[in-house]
Design a protein around this motif. Sequence first.
Motif, PDB file in Angstrom:
ATOM      1  N   VAL A 357     -21.789 -25.764 -26.970  1.00 14.01           N
ATOM      2  CA  VAL A 357     -22.743 -25.686 -25.864  1.00 14.01           C
ATOM      3  C   VAL A 357     -22.758 -27.040 -25.179  1.00 14.01           C
ATOM      4  N   VAL A 358     -22.465 -27.036 -23.883  1.00 16.84           N
ATOM      5  CA  VAL A 358     -22.355 -28.288 -23.124  1.00 16.84           C
ATOM      6  C   VAL A 358     -23.398 -28.256 -22.029  1.00 16.84           C
ATOM      7  N   ASP A 359     -24.311 -29.231 -22.024  1.00 15.92           N
ATOM      8  CA  ASP A 359     -25.324 -29.293 -20.971  1.00 15.92           C
ATOM      9  C   ASP A 359     -24.920 -30.401 -20.002  1.00 15.92           C
ATOM     10  N   GLY A 366     -27.460 -24.743 -21.117  1.00 14.84           N
ATOM     11  CA  GLY A 366     -26.115 -24.975 -21.626  1.00 14.84           C
ATOM     12  C   GLY A 366     -25.077 -24.140 -20.915  1.00 14.84           C
ATOM     13  N   GLN A 367     -23.882 -24.702 -20.796  1.00 16.17           N
ATOM     14  CA  GLN A 367     -22.735 -23.855 -20.501  1.00 16.17           C
ATOM     15  C   GLN A 367     -22.079 -23.664 -21.852  1.00 16.17           C
ATOM     16  N   ARG A 384     -21.441 -19.685 -17.841  1.00 24.94           N
ATOM     17  CA  ARG A 384     -22.765 -20.207 -17.515  1.00 24.94           C
ATOM     18  C   ARG A 384     -23.582 -19.189 -16.765  1.00 24.94           C
ATOM     19  N   GLY A 938     -29.084 -23.945 -28.823  1.00 28.76           N
ATOM     20  CA  GLY A 938     -28.906 -24.182 -27.392  1.00 28.76           C
ATOM     21  C   GLY A 938     -29.461 -23.029 -26.587  1.00 28.76           C
TER      22      GLY A 938
END
Length: 1057
Positions: A357-359, A366-367, A384, A938
């Motif tokens: 999970v990348v914010d 998160g994406q 996303r 996330g």
Amino acid sequence: MSVWNYVVTAHKPTSVSHSCVGNFTSPNQLNLIIAKCTRIEIHLLTPQGLQPMLDVPIYGRIATIELFRPHNETQDFLFIATERYKFCVLQWDAEKSELLTRAMGDVSDRIGRPTDNGQIGIIDPDCRLIGLHLYDGLFKVIPFDNKGQLKEAFNIRLEELQVLDIKFLHGCVKPTIVVLYQDNKDARHAKTYEVALKDKDFVEGPWSQNNLDNGAGLLIPVPAPLGGVIIIGEETIVYCNANATFKAIPIKQSIIRAYGRVDPDGSRYLLGDNTGTLHLLVLTHERERVTGLKVEYLGETSIASSISYLDNGVVYVGSRFGDSQLVKLNLQADASGSFVEVLERYVNLGPIVDFCVVDLDRQGQGQVVTCSGAFKDGSLRVVRNGIGINEQASVELQGIKGLWSLKSSFNDPYDMYLVVSFISETRFLAMNMEDELEETEIEGFDAQTQTLFCQNAINDLLIQVTANSVRLVSCTSRELVDQWTAPAGFSVNVASANASQVLLATGGGHLVYLEIRDAKLVEVKHAQLEHEISCLDLNPIGENPQYSSLAAVGMWTDISVRIFSLPDLELIRKENLGGEIVPRSVLLCTLEGVSYLLCALGDGNLFSFLLNASTDRPTVIYSSNKKLLYSNVNLKEVNHMCPFNTAAFPDSLAIAKEGELSIGTIDDIQKLHIRTIPLNEQARRICHQEQSRTLAFCSFKYNQTSMEESETHYIRLLDHQTFEFLSTYPLDQYECGCSIISCSFADDNSVYYCVGTAYVIPEESEPTKGRILVFAVEDGRLQLIVEKETKGAVYSLNAFNGKLLAAINQKIQLYKWMLRDDGSHELQSECGHHGHILALYTQTRGDFIVVGDMMKSISLLVYKHEESAIEERARDYNANWMTAVEMLDDEAYIGAENGYNLFTVRKNSDAATDDERARLEVVGEYHLGEFVNRFRHGSLVMRLPDSEIGQIPTVIFGTINGVIGIIASLPHDQYVFLEKLQSTLVKFIKGVGNLSHEQWRSFHNDKKTAEARNFLDGDLIEAFLDLSRSKMEEVSKAMGVPVEELSKRVEELTRLH
């Protein structure tokens, strides 16, 4: 306490297991029916392509699906059997547009060993019986009576224990099956049996064929009049029938598991193999005698799990490992020699082996970046949530400073002009007869200067505000009607207007208010404020849509936003925003009858005030249940935008980005947007590192030469925004990446990627050696800093209080980061813990370690600082084969196991006896019906501070079928309310085929079956919103809660994803 959990699907399964074609919805409509494990989709074939008709959940994992037509029927019925031995027969009800259940039942036996090669469900071509192979050594028969109704089922003993495939033969007087099986010497044979329905037994069939290809695995029955069967092997294809015809041809070695019949007479078949190659198999025949076989190469597709020939050379290729496709078979090959042209791709995230999970925007949203697909169809997918803007047209334009749309007359429903302002000029674009935007002139406007504001005014006038004047221009003649000029020495900095009022700010904090009366500009009021003005708005929010009694003003210096009354410019309210960032834009607006003042700051923060939030990360603000909601938009930085509603582009936006002007429409609803980064290899583990702005993943590529297969494994580094490949580190021969994390160590400020590997040597039963590799990212490259050999596979890595915790085969090992005298670092073993079968998954929190074991469920370990030792604190004594584990909070842990179940355990720290304290108590159980590979904390949606939902912790999971799901830990009172709603809905929403929801969601594996508890089915609860109004009212009556409140509470829940 995180023991009351709500499970909901954010992204439905996309992995296609089966597909079939027939006349299901009406006698003259051709339908494609697709099975995606726990869902059925029905599509209609139209000249424009596939049109979706229905997409419904099935309360079971679909094992087999077949279309068939009983006697005296004009359209097909659908037979579905599930992995938990339920079956149903469905028919389409054209009047209600829904599925009717013709029959359903349970075909499980109390004893019997489930087959190794999966269930087989087949239907006699003459509709005399349904045959099922579910348990070794048994063939189950469900006979039809002469009215097409199903009668009681019975079993027939089958001598062949290792069955590979069974099919019904066509054109036989008595129902006849052909069985492909393997004997105890591993040789493969085919044998036929007639089914004697009266005697409930088999009779020796007309023929058998011994010693087939060692890789024979698939039977294709050929329709009458040719009859017989095609046996597909790995090196040969064979045709045989009752007349002792035997034809064989060699093929290039491949594993073929998917086929689709092209012609109704069965003279041509499409074959798909495990490399994604599509071939055509042709039976050459004279009259009713097969004379030979031919195989022709067609081209490449996704790796097929199902192939359905639709019509006119169009074929549906369903895939488990990549995107499913609609392809056209051309008569002529293209430049690369392929006859296959891809018409459409249907995104498939499955199998999701890992994800992170990348914010990127740091907004708590998160994406999800997944490792998706397998073999050559492997990819990374960036998923996303947001509202999409679909670009309709775009043109390159540099240096846009502002955008406004104007109508050609005040009451015109559509916009005509787009005014585009640059630093020293203004240009006008208009829609021409061909619905194209072309440059035009508006004579009364000043085109030699930058425009600050434009607006349609009453009496068919146009307003233009520039730095030195306000101009009123007639819509019809386009000539200047009146003009107000700024006083000498002053220039207008910001301006706003509506249909009858203009508000300007000049330097020195002067605020000037003008009104339009009888086609003249009249200066009504002038006020001097103590600071410079940064933004203005006078959008009418009262009764009169043409006149505002309020003006909103944003200020420099004291960083405030103020409301003034009009026409007298008296200060009504002043709000200090605090901080040092200036308000850049204010807006008065009414949403759902509630008036708001929105104020956007230069740093992307948005304040909303109630009366009685655009940022460069574009956001759509909307109101629902009188709450403001914010949704991300799938665009990168936007500088200016305005609504643009024309006949050709209804309800669109004109958007100015860096160097381009585009026109787009907005999706009406939030959904997941998926971006694909094809890899042509399989990614296994992925990890994000914010500090270096990168993602790193472990992947491997299959190299298939004619002699042998080999795999090469890599660690690859990508930029986390552009997804460009930055660097690759190849692993040794036989070495593969098993785990990857980003972490930092005690007394060292750098951030590292740590990778755990294993040497998978063909002769060994389990890996005896592996490595831990520590990399730093330097100038966008992976630099190996430290490597440490281990005595097994490093299945899992965790950052642990400035140290590194590794799970290696049976043991948990803790390493410290040591500085050597020469300035280099090393990993030094500190302590460990034995006693696992294989420690596959670990999660940590403080000094606690949760271990998911291959066979022994979940155990809890604790690190003792004084003794520097790791001890077991408690364990779950059930035998669960774990597939993923995560800590919900300090007390409660969630696990997924290989029977497709979820369960939660809790540590009993306050229990009275040591015995109880050493046991992790199982507090929740649920059958998800999906194989979970990974949990991560996330959220897929923006977390807003003002909503109850914003406070609910969520965990995201990814599964083999491409499902992304959310597990939300609810407060107890909300759980109790929703549990009541769920049990009410079960009565009103019937499962397809009358399958039971309660049975489907009950925890079920080889060891036990138990009712679901402390888990709620969010998909069922949210289905409330799709009910008809009358059904909703029935539910609300049963609940004793008004419909509005129910809708509101369920809608709140949909915000979790």
